[in-house]
Design an enzyme around this catalytic site. Structure first.
Site, mmCIF file in Angstrom:
data_model
loop_
_atom_site.group_PDB
_atom_site.id
_atom_site.type_symbol
_atom_site.label_atom_id
_atom_site.label_comp_id
_atom_site.label_asym_id
_atom_site.label_seq_id
_atom_site.Cartn_x
_atom_site.Cartn_y
_atom_site.Cartn_z
ATOM 1 N N TYR A 97 -3.259 5.987 43.886
ATOM 2 C CA TYR A 97 -2.802 4.730 42.346
ATOM 3 C C TYR A 97 -3.950 5.512 42.024
ATOM 4 C CZ TYR A 97 -4.482 0.261 39.711
ATOM 5 O OH TYR A 97 -4.675 -0.421 39.273
ATOM 6 N N ALA A 98 -5.469 5.736 42.241
ATOM 7 C CA ALA A 98 -7.120 6.062 42.724
ATOM 8 C C ALA A 98 -6.826 7.098 41.401
ATOM 9 C CB ALA A 98 -7.278 5.718 43.646
ATOM 10 N N ALA A 99 -6.354 8.079 42.328
ATOM 11 C CA ALA A 99 -6.127 8.867 41.433
ATOM 12 C C ALA A 99 -5.160 9.721 40.096
ATOM 13 C CB ALA A 99 -5.359 11.117 42.386
ATOM 14 N N GLY A 135 3.465 -3.008 29.367
ATOM 15 C CA GLY A 135 3.629 -3.186 30.876
ATOM 16 C C GLY A 135 2.889 -5.050 29.784
ATOM 17 N N ALA A 136 3.469 -5.670 28.814
ATOM 18 C CA ALA A 136 3.184 -6.368 27.689
ATOM 19 C C ALA A 136 3.729 -7.882 28.117
ATOM 20 C CB ALA A 136 3.192 -5.931 26.112
ATOM 21 N N SER A 137 4.697 -7.685 29.202
ATOM 22 C CA SER A 137 4.954 -9.497 29.156
ATOM 23 C C SER A 137 4.788 -10.058 29.699
ATOM 24 C CB SER A 137 7.014 -8.845 30.136
ATOM 25 O OG SER A 137 6.579 -8.492 30.529
ATOM 26 N N ARG A 138 3.074 -9.280 30.793
ATOM 27 C CA ARG A 138 2.687 -10.411 31.403
ATOM 28 C C ARG A 138 1.732 -9.823 31.123
ATOM 29 N NH1 ARG A 138 5.582 -9.278 37.484
ATOM 30 N NH2 ARG A 138 4.033 -7.855 37.415
ATOM 31 N N SER A 198 -8.294 2.187 35.549
ATOM 32 C CA SER A 198 -8.923 0.899 36.779
ATOM 33 C C SER A 198 -10.349 1.844 37.328
ATOM 34 C CB SER A 198 -7.454 0.545 38.271
ATOM 35 O OG SER A 198 -8.465 0.619 39.288
ATOM 36 N N LYS A 253 -4.843 6.963 38.465
ATOM 37 C CA LYS A 253 -5.342 6.720 37.558
ATOM 38 C C LYS A 253 -7.092 7.475 36.531
ATOM 39 C CE LYS A 253 -3.515 1.808 36.371
ATOM 40 N NZ LYS A 253 -3.128 1.989 35.620
HETATM 41 P P1 NAD Z 1 0.663 -6.408 36.355
HETATM 42 O O1 NAD Z 1 1.412 -6.856 37.364
HETATM 43 O O2 NAD Z 1 1.240 -7.956 35.507
HETATM 44 O O3 NAD Z 1 1.492 -6.569 35.242
HETATM 45 C C1 NAD Z 1 1.602 -4.866 35.234
HETATM 46 C C2 NAD Z 1 2.623 -4.604 34.252
HETATM 47 O O4 NAD Z 1 3.466 -2.647 34.121
HETATM 48 C C3 NAD Z 1 4.440 -5.440 34.263
HETATM 49 O O5 NAD Z 1 4.614 -6.273 33.247
HETATM 50 C C4 NAD Z 1 5.085 -4.496 34.758
HETATM 51 O O6 NAD Z 1 6.370 -5.433 34.660
HETATM 52 C C5 NAD Z 1 4.407 -3.237 34.215
HETATM 53 N N1 NAD Z 1 5.414 -2.052 34.993
HETATM 54 C C6 NAD Z 1 5.211 -2.004 35.797
HETATM 55 N N2 NAD Z 1 5.589 -0.955 36.366
HETATM 56 C C7 NAD Z 1 6.632 -0.533 35.353
HETATM 57 C C8 NAD Z 1 7.155 0.716 34.918
HETATM 58 N N3 NAD Z 1 8.002 1.096 36.437
HETATM 59 N N4 NAD Z 1 7.701 0.814 33.789
HETATM 60 C C9 NAD Z 1 7.603 -0.033 33.123
HETATM 61 N N5 NAD Z 1 6.868 -0.847 32.871
HETATM 62 C C10 NAD Z 1 6.191 -1.360 34.310
HETATM 63 O O7 NAD Z 1 -0.076 -6.399 36.533
HETATM 64 P P2 NAD Z 1 -2.058 -6.065 35.553
HETATM 65 O O8 NAD Z 1 -3.207 -6.830 36.467
HETATM 66 O O9 NAD Z 1 -1.532 -7.069 34.530
HETATM 67 O O10 NAD Z 1 -1.596 -5.040 36.051
HETATM 68 C C11 NAD Z 1 -2.186 -4.525 34.261
HETATM 69 C C12 NAD Z 1 -2.841 -2.695 33.902
HETATM 70 O O11 NAD Z 1 -4.263 -3.244 34.153
HETATM 71 C C13 NAD Z 1 -2.055 -1.925 35.417
HETATM 72 O O12 NAD Z 1 -2.002 -0.711 34.597
HETATM 73 C C14 NAD Z 1 -3.051 -2.088 36.404
HETATM 74 O O13 NAD Z 1 -3.325 -1.117 37.241
HETATM 75 C C15 NAD Z 1 -4.080 -2.148 35.599
HETATM 76 N N6 NAD Z 1 -5.604 -2.610 36.410
HETATM 77 C C16 NAD Z 1 -5.131 -4.128 37.191
HETATM 78 C C17 NAD Z 1 -6.252 -4.807 37.102
HETATM 79 C C18 NAD Z 1 -6.436 -5.756 37.719
HETATM 80 O O14 NAD Z 1 -6.716 -6.424 38.750
HETATM 81 N N7 NAD Z 1 -5.064 -7.028 37.795
HETATM 82 C C19 NAD Z 1 -7.408 -3.735 37.463
HETATM 83 C C20 NAD Z 1 -7.515 -2.346 37.164
HETATM 84 C C21 NAD Z 1 -6.237 -2.725 36.648
#
Ligand code: NAD
Length: 250
Positions: free
Chosen positions: A157-159, A14-17, A144, A161
């Site tokens: 989602y919760a389960a 998930g490293a692109s953003r 999470s 995580k």
């Molecule tokens: P985001 O949507 O910016 O990033 C999620 C990344 O996961 C994206 O790069 C997306 O392309 C990648 N992704 C999604 N589905 C995928 C798949 N099937 N295969 C490969 N890559 C996939 O959101 P974020 O907030 O940066 O999320 C990063 C992590 O943090 C996630 O696991 C999310 O559950 C967790 N998280 C986020 C928050 C929040 O409030 N933002 C809170 C708790 C946990």
């Protein structure tokens, strides 16, 4: 023989953003070479890699859909061929499926478990041959707070995580013999694309329940991930570390 400091390879999913990108940038700033997994947005991933390269670091992007069985192993293999075997994993790829429990379908549960938990296991398994040869292997799963305290309308989602805590503890026990560690980072609300749909009213209500009074930043999560991957964090293992502005204090 252990790899010298500064040339170790970390795989960030998930490293692109968002949080994944921030983790990758924090690791790169500490001298790690980065394998950046992205799902489909090649331009976004190339920009993430370029930002690290422009700052003097090493990074290469790899496409993989982690909700598809078998992709994790293929991804680790591709990263290892190109950069060398990764000895650290930050699994940040994720997506939230929000739906009242009464309407959630089995396939949606399966997809959430595959993306967050099953892929975490598959990625860790694929890293093991490299971690065994290291003296400081690191597994960091981005969980999470939903997995710790639950989240209405997001049970799957919760389960999925929450499962990461059991995985990290078990991995911590199995990998201690190689001095490797495994931990979960459990963010509360973080400003990323995942929370971009929160309107002002929702944000205000959520922030009111956070002692520090705001959402976190991806950079704050990235800094924690980089610490957990460092040699200095070698005695922290099997833990779920909240980064939530105090939200879980009640
Ligand atoms: P985001 O949507 O910016 O990033 C999620 C990344 O996961 C994206 O790069 C997306 O392309 C990648 N992704 C999604 N589905 C995928 C798949 N099937 N295969 C490969 N890559 C996939 O959101 P974020 O907030 O940066 O999320 C990063 C992590 O943090 C996630 O696991 C999310 O559950 C967790 N998280 C986020 C928050 C929040 O409030 N933002 C809170 C708790 C946990």
């Amino acid at each position: 023989m252990s790899q010298p400091e500064g040339t170790r390879v970390a795989l960030v999913t998930g490293a692109s953003r968002g949080i994944g990108r921030a983790c990758a940038e924090a690791l790169a700033s500490k001298g790690w070479a980065l394998a950046l997994q992205y799902r489909s947005n090649a331009d976004e991933a190339a920009a993430a890699a370029r930002a690290i390269q422009d700052a003097g670091g090493k990074a290469q992007a790899f496409a993989a859909d982690l909700s598809a069985p078998g992709e994790a192993a293929r991804l680790v293999d591709a990263a290892a061929q190109a950069l060398g075997g990764p000895v650290a994993l930050v699994h940040a790829a994720g997506a939230i499926s929000e739906k009242p429990m009464a309407f959630a379908k089995p396939a949606e549960w399966a997809a959430q478990l595959e993306l967050h938990a099953i892929s975490a296991h598959a990625l860790a398994q694929a890293l093991l041959p490299f971690v065994r040869k290291s003296d400081a292997g690191r597994f960091v799963f981005i969980g999470s707070m939903a997995g710790v305290v639950g989240l209405g309308n997001a049970a799957a989602y919760a389960a999925s995580k929450g499962a990461l805590a059991g995985l990290a503890k078990s991995l911590a026990l199995e990998c201690a013999r190689w001095k490797a560690t495994a931990n979960v980072i459990a963010p509360g609300y973080v400003e990323t694309a995942m929370t971009a749909h929160h309107d002002e009213a929702r944000k205000a209500a959520a922030s009111a329940a956070i002692p520090l009074g705001r959402y976190g930043t991806a950079a704050e999560v990235g800094a924690l991930a980089a610490f957990l991957c460092s040699r200095e964090a070698g005695y922290v293992t099997g833990q779920t570390i909240a980064i939530d502005g105090g939200m879980s204090l009640g």
